[in-house]
Design an enzyme around this catalytic site. Structure first.
Site, PDB file in Angstrom:
ATOM      1  CD  GLU A  81     -46.111-134.645  84.631  1.00 49.62           C
ATOM      2  OE1 GLU A  81     -45.811-133.555  84.110  1.00 49.62           O
ATOM      3  OE2 GLU A  81     -46.849-134.749  85.617  1.00 49.62           O
ATOM      4  CB  CYS A 113     -49.474-135.457  89.162  1.00 47.38           C
ATOM      5  SG  CYS A 113     -48.300-134.126  88.803  1.00 47.38           S
ATOM      6  CG  HIS A 240     -50.869-134.589  93.256  1.00 48.09           C
ATOM      7  ND1 HIS A 240     -49.537-134.914  93.148  1.00 48.09           N
ATOM      8  CD2 HIS A 240     -51.069-133.509  92.438  1.00 48.09           C
ATOM      9  CE1 HIS A 240     -48.948-134.077  92.302  1.00 48.09           C
ATOM     10  NE2 HIS A 240     -49.851-133.226  91.862  1.00 48.09           N
TER      11      HIS A 240
END
Length: 411
Positions: A81, A113, A240
């Site tokens: 990102e 993500c 995550h």
């Protein structure tokens, strides 16, 4: 063909700060500190960016191979990102400074993500296709700390770092379960980066999307893996991890929906999930690399006298998600421990608040679009000398008038 992660390594930055210190100096509510399940976070320096993080994560893996094995890397995928150009991907810089073969396909993916998992699955399917027998892939998930969340509750959790993975047909670290993938995604404005100086979002909506995607992607997984049970099918779980509290809430929500008693939920979290938070609690959210940092923490922490199955949940805002699974083993643990992630974290420079504020100010001068500048380390000379001098790490040296970024090995 067995396919998955052969080797893995993380670069976790050279400086860190205690998260509680940020809460106290920003006047944030300390009752929310406990929910983070974090201790420290890594902080980047102006001489670091998403390229240096990625190369410094991957170089120990490349250095461990002989030249013939390096030549077998025919695919390089970066995910981030923290891009540096609307057209040119980080993979070109990473490829160059790692000295990979020119007969290599390279590109970058972006899906918040989730991007790292997308890259891993593309790499695994490339190897599994056997279109290039014996070929391997390199996946690099890399990001840097943003200064845009200053004075918000997002600031304490944002970290910096990268995870690099060699993907091939000798998956010592993680052997992926072929075809065992469940997906779920839709358009939602939970977080976004509409400008280099803006990171916007709705944290409550993001949490709800995360919870929904875990439930629905696992349901999709079960449609492909008949009889899979969230409680019994996996020895361990890896999520995550924006911060540990979010993971704990998601795990709790899944088991509550299965009518599991509260005391059993807590026990299950400690046994199957807590080991994966070992390094995430010390680094913070590193976006598409976070799930793999959680995997490293798990492998480094648990007894692996026999092979164990892991369930993995990847989420990216916007949103995309995937639940997948694989096998970890003692050999993978040996490879992870040999690279010393715990020692690397111990050696970071611990910032005080004044030093942290200074770095945020200096970092803000090196955003997307900078050109015709040389990196001046005088504003953090003591930190640079201690952490980088003679380290052999890659650092940013300058950006030319044509925006070309120049890097060098610290000496």
């Amino acid at each position: 063909m067995d396919v998955g992660i052969e080797r893995i390594n993380a670069y976790l930055g050279q400086a860190c700060i205690d998260v509680r210190m940020i809460f106290e100096h920003r006047g944030l509510e300390l009752k929310r500190f406990g929910n983070l399940l974090m201790d420290k976070k890594s902080v980047c320096l102006p001489c670091e960016d998403s390229v240096t993080n990625g190369v410094n994560a991957a170089k120990p893996l490349i250095d461990s191979l002989d030249r013939s094995s390096v030549e077998k890397i025919e695919l390089l995928i970066t995910s981030t990102e923290s891009g540096l150009d609307f057209g040119k991907s980080l993979s070109n810089y990473v490829h160059d400074y790692l000295g990979l073969s020119r007969r290599c396909r390279m590109f970058e993916v972006k899906q918040a993500c989730y991007g790292g998992t997308a890259a891993l699955q593309m790499a695994a399917n490339f190897v599994r296709s056997n279109a290039a027998p014996g070929a391997k892939a390199l996946v690099v998930a890399t990001d840097i700390t943003s200064a845009t969340a200053k004075h918000t509750y997002a600031e304490p959790s944002q970290g910096t770092g990268a995870v690099a993975m060699i993907v091939g047909d000798e998956p010592h670290v993680l052997e992926l379960d072929f075809g065992a993938n469940g997906y779920h995604g839709y358009e939602v404005m939970d977080t976004c980066r509409p400008d280099v100086h803006v990171e916007a979002g709705d944290p409550d909506l993001s949490l709800l999307s995360y919870l929904d995607c875990l439930e629905q992607s696992f349901r999709s997984y079960v449609e492909r893996v008949e009889g899979a049970d969230f409680q019994s099918a996996f020895d361990y779980l890896v999520f995550h991890t924006p911060f540990g509290g979010m993971v704990k809430g998601a795990h709790r929500n899944m088991l509550r929906n299965m009518k599991v008693p509260p005391e059993s939920i807590e026990r299950d979290f400690k046994q199957r999930v807590t080991p994966s938070l070992k390094y995430c609690a010390e680094v913070g959210n590193i976006y598409s690399a976070s799930i793999f940092l959680a995997l490293i923490g798990l492998i480094d922490s648990v007894p692996l006298d026999s092979a164990k199955r892991v369930g993995l949940f990847s989420y990216g805002s916007g949103c995309s998600s995937e639940f997948y699974s694989g096998i970890i083993s003692r050999r993978g643990q040996e490879l992870v421990r040999a690279l010393g992630p715990a020692e690397a974290l111990r050696k970071r420079y611990r910032l005080n608040m004044a030093e942290y504020e200074n770095l945020l100010t200096l970092n803000s001068e090196w955003t997307f679009g900078v050109r015709d500048r040389r990196v001046d380390v005088s504003g953090y000379r003591d930190i640079y000398d201690r952490q980088f001098t003679n380290s052999g790490l890659l650092v940013l040296e300058s950006v030319g008038s044509n925006y070309h970024r120049k890097y060098n090995w610290a000496h």
